[in-house]
Design an enzyme around this catalytic site. Structure first.
Site, PDB file in Angstrom:
ATOM      1  N   GLU A  40       0.716  -1.130  -0.021  1.00 25.79           N
ATOM      2  CA  GLU A  40      -0.020  -0.065  -0.138  1.00 25.79           C
ATOM      3  C   GLU A  40       1.051   1.173   0.033  1.00 25.79           C
ATOM      4  OE1 GLU A  40      -2.025   0.736   3.869  1.00 25.79           O
ATOM      5  OE2 GLU A  40      -3.510   1.870   2.898  1.00 25.79           O
ATOM      6  N   LYS A 119      -9.502   2.142  -2.167  1.00 25.79           N
ATOM      7  CA  LYS A 119      -9.745   1.517  -0.809  1.00 25.79           C
ATOM      8  C   LYS A 119     -11.373   2.088  -0.048  1.00 25.79           C
ATOM      9  CE  LYS A 119      -7.122   1.326   3.683  1.00 25.79           C
ATOM     10  NZ  LYS A 119      -5.950   2.101   4.400  1.00 25.79           N
ATOM     11  N   CYS A 155      -5.159  -3.075   3.255  1.00 23.72           N
ATOM     12  CA  CYS A 155      -4.957  -2.706   4.611  1.00 23.72           C
ATOM     13  C   CYS A 155      -5.958  -2.750   5.431  1.00 23.72           C
ATOM     14  CB  CYS A 155      -3.887  -1.314   4.654  1.00 23.72           C
ATOM     15  SG  CYS A 155      -2.956  -1.256   5.948  1.00 23.72           S
TER      16      CYS A 155
HETATM   17  N1  LIG Z   1      -2.679   1.893   6.511  1.00 21.62           N
HETATM   18  C1  LIG Z   1      -3.768   1.260   7.117  1.00 21.62           C
HETATM   19  O1  LIG Z   1      -4.764   0.960   6.595  1.00 21.62           O
HETATM   20  C2  LIG Z   1      -3.496   0.980   8.542  1.00 21.62           C
HETATM   21  C3  LIG Z   1      -4.292  -0.080   9.391  1.00 21.62           C
HETATM   22  C4  LIG Z   1      -3.818  -0.073  10.528  1.00 21.62           C
HETATM   23  O2  LIG Z   1      -2.886  -0.046  11.182  1.00 21.62           O
HETATM   24  C5  LIG Z   1      -4.659  -1.577  11.577  1.00 21.62           C
HETATM   25  O3  LIG Z   1      -5.868  -1.599  10.884  1.00 21.62           O
HETATM   26  O4  LIG Z   1      -4.419  -1.603  12.477  1.00 21.62           O
END
Ligand SMILES: NC(=O)CCC(=O)C(=O)O
Length: 275
Positions: A40, A119, A155
């Site tokens: 990502e 996303k 993510c």
């Molecule tokens: N970039 C993200 O989506 C981080 C997600 C995260 O840190 C978490 O779900 O815990």
């Protein structure tokens, strides 16, 4: 299917341009793989919020150009991770205007952009990505003919099982999840990757970043899980290329031999309070 997950180090000491060139040559080195996966927001770093607007690019910007060429040079399907995308605003935008999205790009082996996924679940609660970027609202799958159907997530999406069920209903057999997951919550990352594989009887290819950006040490630990929940490969914390071979028949076999997905009960009614 042979897959390579490129767990890229995203540190502030390297410029976006030089990282882009470095990543393009790493992709070229994967010739012979069927699918290559990047993390990502690897141009800026997922937590480098102040960089999003400065480095945002249109879908067909510099990352698109470099990755399309790298995919066709290597002859691979390339999930190029995500970029901070600057979408088109309504009307005539002034330079640098338009909403931002966290958008994943997928290229065919001839270098054509075949899918873009914005996303859906933005991270940060009331700050960071959650306020700086717009949310996507479309599930995206990509058919790799004769191999598998990919289901795209990014993510924080990993925490929302209903998204993955939607992808299964759309035909996904292999989830590809680029991430910039922090070290602090690494145990969740591994656990959720296995849970999404087991409950959906699907492969999970989850590719994170290494390094530290915006003061947030990254978990690394990119992971590949099979439809039975077995971890096929897992990276350490540093920059690393994870090579893995997947058995293309395993999803159908698992779903046939242990047909739990057929026992789903859809549309459950709101619970009644009983005394
Ligand atoms: N970039 C993200 O989506 C981080 C997600 C995260 O840190 C978490 O779900 O815990």
């Amino acid at each position: 299917m042979r897959a390579s997950l490129l767990q890229i180090a995203v540190d502030e000491g390297e410029s976006v341009d030089s990282r882009r060139r470095r990543v393009a040559s790493l992709v070229r080195e994967q010739a012979g793989a069927d699918l290559v996966v990047l993390p990502e927001l690897w141009t800026t770093g997922a937590f480098a919020y102040q960089e999003f607007a400065r480095e945002a690019e249109p879908l067909e910007g510099p990352t698109h150009e470099a990755m399309a060429k790298a995919a066709s040079d290597a002859g691979v399907w390339l999930h190029a991770g995500s970029i901070p995308e600057r979408g088109e605003s309504d009307g005539v935008p002034a330079a640098g205007e338009g909403p931002l999205y966290n958008t994943s790009l997928v290229f065919s082996p001839s270098g054509d952009l075949v899918a873009a996924y914005r996303k859906i679940h933005r991270f940060g609660f009331d700050k960071g990505e959650a306020v700086l970027m717009g949310a996507g609202d479309e599930l995206v799958t990509v058919r790799m003919p004769g191999v598998t159907t990919l289901g795209l997530a990014t993510c924080y999406d990993l925490r929302f099982p209903e998204l993955f069920r939607g992808l299964v209903d759309a035909g996904a057999e292999t989830f590809v999840i680029p991430a910039g997951w922090p070290e602090r919550r690494r145990s969740h990352w591994t656990l959720l990757a296995q849970a999404r594989a087991v409950e959906n009887q699907a492969f999970v290819l989850a590719c994170g970043t290494a390094g530290t950006h915006a003061g947030v040490p990254q978990a690394g630990h990119s992971i590949v899980v099979d439809p039975w929940g077995t971890v096929l490969a897992e990276a350490g914390r540093g920059e690393e290329v994870l090579h893995v071979e997947l058995d293309d028949g395993k999803v159908a076999q698992t779903r046939e031999q242990f047909p739990a997905l057929k026992d789903r009960v859809l549309g459950l009614a709101t619970p009644l309070h009983r005394r």
